[in-house]
Design a protein around this motif. Structure first.
Motif, PDB file in Angstrom:
ATOM      1  N   SER A 171      33.778  -5.373  67.022  1.00 58.40           N
ATOM      2  CA  SER A 171      33.384  -4.021  67.610  1.00 58.40           C
ATOM      3  C   SER A 171      35.351  -3.816  67.978  1.00 58.40           C
ATOM      4  O   SER A 171      35.485  -4.653  68.929  1.00 58.40           O
ATOM      5  N   ILE A 172      35.845  -2.634  68.104  1.00 58.07           N
ATOM      6  CA  ILE A 172      37.102  -2.853  68.743  1.00 58.07           C
ATOM      7  C   ILE A 172      36.999  -0.995  69.856  1.00 58.07           C
ATOM      8  O   ILE A 172      35.954  -0.249  70.088  1.00 58.07           O
ATOM      9  N   PHE A 173      37.399  -1.658  71.334  1.00 56.05           N
ATOM     10  CA  PHE A 173      37.600  -0.592  72.228  1.00 56.05           C
ATOM     11  C   PHE A 173      39.304  -0.231  71.785  1.00 56.05           C
ATOM     12  O   PHE A 173      39.728  -0.902  71.440  1.00 56.05           O
ATOM     13  N   VAL A 174      39.280   1.344  71.365  1.00 50.25           N
ATOM     14  CA  VAL A 174      40.530   1.947  71.112  1.00 50.25           C
ATOM     15  C   VAL A 174      40.667   3.858  72.545  1.00 50.25           C
ATOM     16  O   VAL A 174      38.431   3.738  72.931  1.00 50.25           O
ATOM     17  N   GLY A 175      41.365   3.661  72.766  1.00 46.08           N
ATOM     18  CA  GLY A 175      41.613   5.142  73.573  1.00 46.08           C
ATOM     19  C   GLY A 175      42.420   4.509  74.826  1.00 46.08           C
ATOM     20  O   GLY A 175      43.180   4.308  74.638  1.00 46.08           O
ATOM     21  N   GLN A 176      42.890   5.782  75.381  1.00 46.82           N
ATOM     22  CA  GLN A 176      43.886   6.034  75.890  1.00 46.82           C
ATOM     23  C   GLN A 176      44.117   4.742  77.309  1.00 46.82           C
ATOM     24  O   GLN A 176      43.332   4.586  77.910  1.00 46.82           O
ATOM     25  N   SER A 177      45.403   4.404  77.261  1.00 44.97           N
ATOM     26  CA  SER A 177      45.722   3.874  78.588  1.00 44.97           C
ATOM     27  C   SER A 177      44.796   3.993  80.126  1.00 44.97           C
ATOM     28  O   SER A 177      45.135   5.132  80.047  1.00 44.97           O
ATOM     29  N   GLY A 178      44.019   3.402  80.331  1.00 44.35           N
ATOM     30  CA  GLY A 178      43.485   3.880  82.368  1.00 44.35           C
ATOM     31  C   GLY A 178      42.216   4.286  82.088  1.00 44.35           C
ATOM     32  O   GLY A 178      41.681   4.981  82.811  1.00 44.35           O
ATOM     33  N   VAL A 179      41.339   4.425  80.877  1.00 46.01           N
ATOM     34  CA  VAL A 179      40.323   4.152  80.955  1.00 46.01           C
ATOM     35  C   VAL A 179      39.790   3.509  81.535  1.00 46.01           C
ATOM     36  O   VAL A 179      38.685   3.726  81.307  1.00 46.01           O
ATOM     37  N   GLY A 180      40.342   2.046  81.274  1.00 45.89           N
ATOM     38  CA  GLY A 180      39.345   1.235  81.619  1.00 45.89           C
ATOM     39  C   GLY A 180      38.605   0.056  80.818  1.00 45.89           C
ATOM     40  O   GLY A 180      37.123  -0.232  81.263  1.00 45.89           O
ATOM     41  N   LYS A 181      39.556  -0.408  79.850  1.00 38.44           N
ATOM     42  CA  LYS A 181      38.625  -1.218  78.385  1.00 38.44           C
ATOM     43  C   LYS A 181      38.798  -2.025  78.986  1.00 38.44           C
ATOM     44  O   LYS A 181      38.090  -3.150  78.815  1.00 38.44           O
ATOM     45  N   SER A 182      40.628  -2.575  79.641  1.00 39.10           N
ATOM     46  CA  SER A 182      40.353  -4.668  80.448  1.00 39.10           C
ATOM     47  C   SER A 182      38.839  -4.252  81.270  1.00 39.10           C
ATOM     48  O   SER A 182      38.555  -5.204  81.087  1.00 39.10           O
ATOM     49  N   SER A 183      39.026  -3.330  81.663  1.00 36.98           N
ATOM     50  CA  SER A 183      37.958  -3.778  83.127  1.00 36.98           C
ATOM     51  C   SER A 183      36.374  -3.241  82.345  1.00 36.98           C
ATOM     52  O   SER A 183      35.700  -4.091  82.824  1.00 36.98           O
ATOM     53  N   LEU A 184      35.833  -2.557  81.843  1.00 28.73           N
ATOM     54  CA  LEU A 184      34.726  -3.019  81.158  1.00 28.73           C
ATOM     55  C   LEU A 184      34.732  -4.154  80.131  1.00 28.73           C
ATOM     56  O   LEU A 184      33.719  -5.180  80.069  1.00 28.73           O
ATOM     57  N   VAL A 185      36.039  -4.782  79.656  1.00 29.51           N
ATOM     58  CA  VAL A 185      35.741  -6.507  78.760  1.00 29.51           C
ATOM     59  C   VAL A 185      35.460  -6.737  80.119  1.00 29.51           C
ATOM     60  O   VAL A 185      34.608  -8.099  80.370  1.00 29.51           O
ATOM     61  N   ASN A 186      36.767  -6.825  81.229  1.00 31.66           N
ATOM     62  CA  ASN A 186      35.733  -8.138  82.078  1.00 31.66           C
ATOM     63  C   ASN A 186      34.600  -8.110  83.216  1.00 31.66           C
ATOM     64  O   ASN A 186      33.859  -9.079  82.943  1.00 31.66           O
ATOM     65  N   ALA A 187      33.820  -6.991  82.760  1.00 31.79           N
ATOM     66  CA  ALA A 187      32.085  -6.460  83.589  1.00 31.79           C
ATOM     67  C   ALA A 187      31.684  -7.798  82.550  1.00 31.79           C
ATOM     68  O   ALA A 187      30.592  -7.651  82.641  1.00 31.79           O
TER      69      ALA A 187
END
Length: 327
Positions: A200-216
């Motif tokens: 799967s790939i996370f896409v979206g604007q910067s600041g929506v928290g993709k990396s925070s989701l990865v950390n969680a």
């Protein structure tokens, strides 16, 4: 005799040639080494242009150069490579089943990730979610045969009425809609379950928290998390290159750089139409097979819109994308 002055464009060309010569020399140093081991299969975890991190079948990571004239591999690629004393060499890229790209600064497609099964489009209350950007992702997902899932991150922050209505419209159209919060943990189990057994790939604007989701989802990933730029309501780019992570229970996740624009210039009108799945029953109702759904008589799509069966936002998105690719 005075030296001939050169302009900035000529300077850039000269510098580019020097870089190419230097890279070819570095490639040659590695490729000509007698210490290269046998060819083996690996997976690209992260790409840095002409160098990539490759994971072998035993889980070892190796920094690799590329053979000359080989295109740059991206996260998710399966490659053939050889180990060296300190670095390895990629000798071939296996056939891809899918490849995602975005426009670079010159408007040319730049590959992001390969062999994806599903695309998770991450949105949040801030920065604001834009329907046209979401629709571009959905068109790309349909064109590549990917499952598309819309993820509302920061679900503990209420959405404005318009954004909530927009997400419910996607849900009604048949796209999966998940709500989660990397801060509170709500919805993470459901999100993790949707990622199992797929790339799967996370896409979206910067600041929506993709990396925070990865950390969680994967605390051991320890990816950098950026602060939202409140001054411009746009996120700062935290992830600068797509990177692939493994889930212990199966499945892979690629965290991609924040994308404020997503190009679909390589698609034709028919492919864009297929990306708007709720249009399909009505396109066959047009009098003309080459109907542009603008001012033609007996247009099934416009008739459906006038009956309220197609949203104005989606129709406007479609027309904007078509105008871009045919402009």
């Amino acid at each position: 005799m005075a030296k001939r002055k050169i302009n900035k464009q000529q300077q850039r060309r000269i510098q580019a040639k020097h870089r190419q010569r230097s890279q070819r020399a570095r490639d040659a140093d590695v490729i000509d080494s007698d210490s290269l081991g046998p060819e083996q299969v690996g997976q690209v975890i992260e790409s840095f242009g002409r160098q990539v991190n490759v994971e072998s079948e035993d889980g070892t990571l190796t920094r690799c150069h590329l053979r000359a004239n080989l295109e740059n591999p991206v996260a998710g690629d399966r490659v053939i490579w050889q180990a060296g004393d300190e670095v390895g060499v990629i000798v071939a890229i296996e056939e891809r089943r899918s490849l995602l790209s975005r426009p670079d600064f010159n408007g040319q497609p730049k590959s992001i990730a390969a062999n994806i099964d599903q695309m998770l489009i991450v949105v949040a209350a801030q920065p604001p979610a834009y329907a046209n950007l979401i629709d571009r992702y959905l068109v790309a997902a349909e064109a590549h045969g990917l499952k598309a899932v819309i993820v509302q991150n920061k679900s503990d922050i209420p959405l404005d009425e318009a954004t909530e209505a927009m997400l419910k419209n996607y849900d009604a159209t048949g796209y999966s809609l998940l709500r989660a919060s990397s801060k509170s943990g709500d919805g993470l189990d459901e999100l993790k379950a949707s990622l199992s057994g797929a790339i799967s790939i996370f896409v979206g604007q910067s600041g929506v928290g993709k990396s925070s989701l990865v950390n969680a989802l994967l605390p051991e990933a320890n990816t950098a998390v950026g602060e939202l730029s409140h001054a411009a309501d746009k996120g700062r780019h935290t992830t600068t290159t797509a990177r692939l992570f493994h889930f212990p229970d199966g499945g892979d996740l690629i965290d991609s750089p924040g994308i404020r624009e997503f190009g679909v210039q390589n698609l034709d009108r028919a492919a864009v139409e297929r990306g708007f799945r709720e249009f399909q029953p009505y396109i066959d109702q047009c009098r003309f097979r080459d109907c542009r759904h603008e001012s033609e008589p007996d247009c099934g799509l416009r008739a459906a819109y006038e009956r309220g069966e197609i949203s104005e936002t989606r129709l406007q998105s479609y027309r904007q994308i078509i105008a871009e690719i045919e402009g």
